[in-house]
Write a protein that holds these residues in place. Structure first.
Motif, short mmCIF file in Angstrom:
data_model
loop_
_atom_site.label_atom_id
_atom_site.label_comp_id
_atom_site.label_asym_id
_atom_site.label_seq_id
_atom_site.Cartn_x
_atom_site.Cartn_y
_atom_site.Cartn_z
N LEU B 9 6.72 -5.80 1.10
CA LEU B 9 6.16 -6.88 0.26
C LEU B 9 5.51 -6.26 -0.97
N VAL B 55 -2.82 1.15 -2.14
CA VAL B 55 -2.84 1.47 -0.72
C VAL B 55 -1.69 0.67 -0.09
N SER B 57 -0.39 -1.68 3.39
CA SER B 57 -0.84 -2.35 4.61
C SER B 57 0.34 -2.43 5.56
N ASN B 59 1.53 -4.58 8.80
CA ASN B 59 1.25 -5.77 9.61
C ASN B 59 -0.16 -6.31 9.35
N GLU B 60 -0.46 -6.44 8.06
CA GLU B 60 -1.71 -7.08 7.61
C GLU B 60 -2.97 -6.28 7.91
N GLU B 61 -2.80 -4.97 8.13
CA GLU B 61 -3.97 -4.09 8.23
C GLU B 61 -3.81 -2.95 7.23
N TYR B 62 -4.93 -2.62 6.53
CA TYR B 62 -4.86 -1.53 5.57
C TYR B 62 -4.49 -0.22 6.25
N GLU B 77 5.87 -5.33 8.85
CA GLU B 77 5.68 -5.82 7.49
C GLU B 77 4.79 -4.82 6.75
N ALA B 79 3.19 -3.71 3.10
CA ALA B 79 2.93 -4.24 1.77
C ALA B 79 2.34 -3.16 0.87
N ILE B 81 -0.18 -2.55 -1.93
CA ILE B 81 -1.40 -3.28 -2.31
C ILE B 81 -2.05 -2.62 -3.51
#
Lengths: 171, 87, 171, 87
Positions: B9, B55, B57, B59-62, B77, B79, B81
């Motif tokens: 993402l 940075v 992420s 699965n929605e954790e940094y 997933e 991303a 960021i």
């Protein structure tokens, strides 16, 4: 744009939250209603609601700003907002926490975020809302682009963000 | 070495640079966050201009950017960021 | 019930206030609109509005509270509220300050006071609103009577009030 | 000694005790806040129950209860201020 309303007790960590306060976080494209958010935070057992409203300024560094454009990593943003609520509850005895971020175009003077915290006594709500906005700025994946008078634009970086250019690696 | 397909993402400046919001990408399942970023910059060299200030992420954790081993799974997933600016 | 709207520059003491922020204080009998008060405090050159909303709690010391009844020494209350604004401006660079107290009957969950402060950056507004409500509690001549479930009642005393029974003379 | 007529205002508990919102009253023009309170309690003995926990205001400014000389003028507005509880 669906709401996400979790009773605090549903969170993994059970703290003072379990006494019945609610966390409500959301990311929406519509204009924010301070009245509705205040009403949602207010409770008959609380005597205080403290709020923070972030609004679009018409200037930055002497340049005129036409509007802001926000985007979010939606599910992660909500997750990080709920984590902020949890952290607030580990530090202060508060009742309800409501935290709504607007995305898309936010014209000058309109609100991009409203955070409202209620508590039986005012000190807790006032301190909690201050902490909450600071923590949101540092952790919630939302981005803001400033659009200037000449239609040039710039992606902003929160000072609170550890990996922004505002914190260059010592070299 | 096992390879897995993850969902990438892109947000904000990284989205504008890459020119898309998401993509599928294959990584070795056993990797590190630093290695992931290197692979991404190989694939999207335009990202190198912001590489110092992103940075990831997972699965929605940094993910801290370091050399600690981590295991990717198919469908994860990931991303990119850029510095955040919400609030 | 008439509004009293003073540009800060009209106050005797000229501080940062003279830069154009406005002080608006009032004492009214109507329901308070957080939305309208926020709008009044918001300005295109500010990025933040911090608010405090004091609401009627449904309980005190285990007793159920039906409603509160407020009365004010109207002109002196407004004067002391304006003095609070002045003091805020001597301490923080804020833009607009709006401070409205409701009197008469205030039912459970409704607001008796709303204070809103705007500033270019959020820290000032957040600290200022906290100071403002503390100072109002200590200095503004307004009185509150709690009416309980059995229709008994009690005049309250703010802890912040120096001549209240909460500060008995050492003897 | 000069005497002047001032307007008394009663609020909250003092209003309930005295049973009225305002009254006219004559004081010596040269007096002190402690003396004013004493005279008020002579006139309204019911006020003695709250005398420990009131202050006065003169023309919308708080008066410390002390023995400092002060001058009252005709038409001054003198209020009995029980502990405040606004906010």
């Amino acid at each position: 744009m669906s709401g996400e309303c979790n009773t605090a007790a549903e969170l993994d960590t059970v703290g003072p939250a379990a006494e019945g306060g609610q966390d409500h976080v959301d990311v929406v494209e519509d204009k924010l209603s301070v009245e509705a958010i205040t009403a949602q935070a207010t409770s008959p057992t609380s005597g205080a609601v403290a709020l923070f409203v972030g609004t679009t300024r018409n200037n930055f560094d002497g340049k005129s700003v036409l509007r802001l454009e926000y985007e979010a990593y939606m599910p992660m943003a909500k997750k990080k907002m709920l984590e902020t609520c949890e952290l607030v509850r580990s530090k202060w005895e508060v009742e309800n926490i409501v935290m709504i971020h607007r995305i898309g175009v936010v014209p000058v003077q309109e609100a991009s975020i409203v955070i409202a915290v209620s508590s039986p006594h005012r000190k807790e709500a006032l301190e909690a809302v201050h902490f909450a906005i600071d923590h949101v700025k540092a952790t919630v994946p939302v981005w803001k682009k400033e659009i200037y008078g000449d239609e040039s634009s710039s992606w902003k970086q929160n000072q609170e963000c550890k990996w922004s250019g505002a914190h260059p690696p010592a070299s | 070495m096992d390879r897995v397909k993850v969902k990438l993402l892109f947000f904000a400046k990284s989205r504008e640079i890459v020119g898309k919001k998401e993509a599928d990408f294959e990584f070795a399942s056993c990797t590190t966050s630093v290695s992931i970023l290197e692979k991404l910059i190989e694939e999207y060299p335009e990202l190198s201009v912001i590489a110092e200030n992103v940075v990831l992420s997972l699965n929605e954790e940094y993910l801290e950017l370091d050399n600690q081993e981590l295991t990717l799974q198919a469908g994860d997933e990931l991303a990119i960021i850029p510095p955040i600016s919400g609030g």
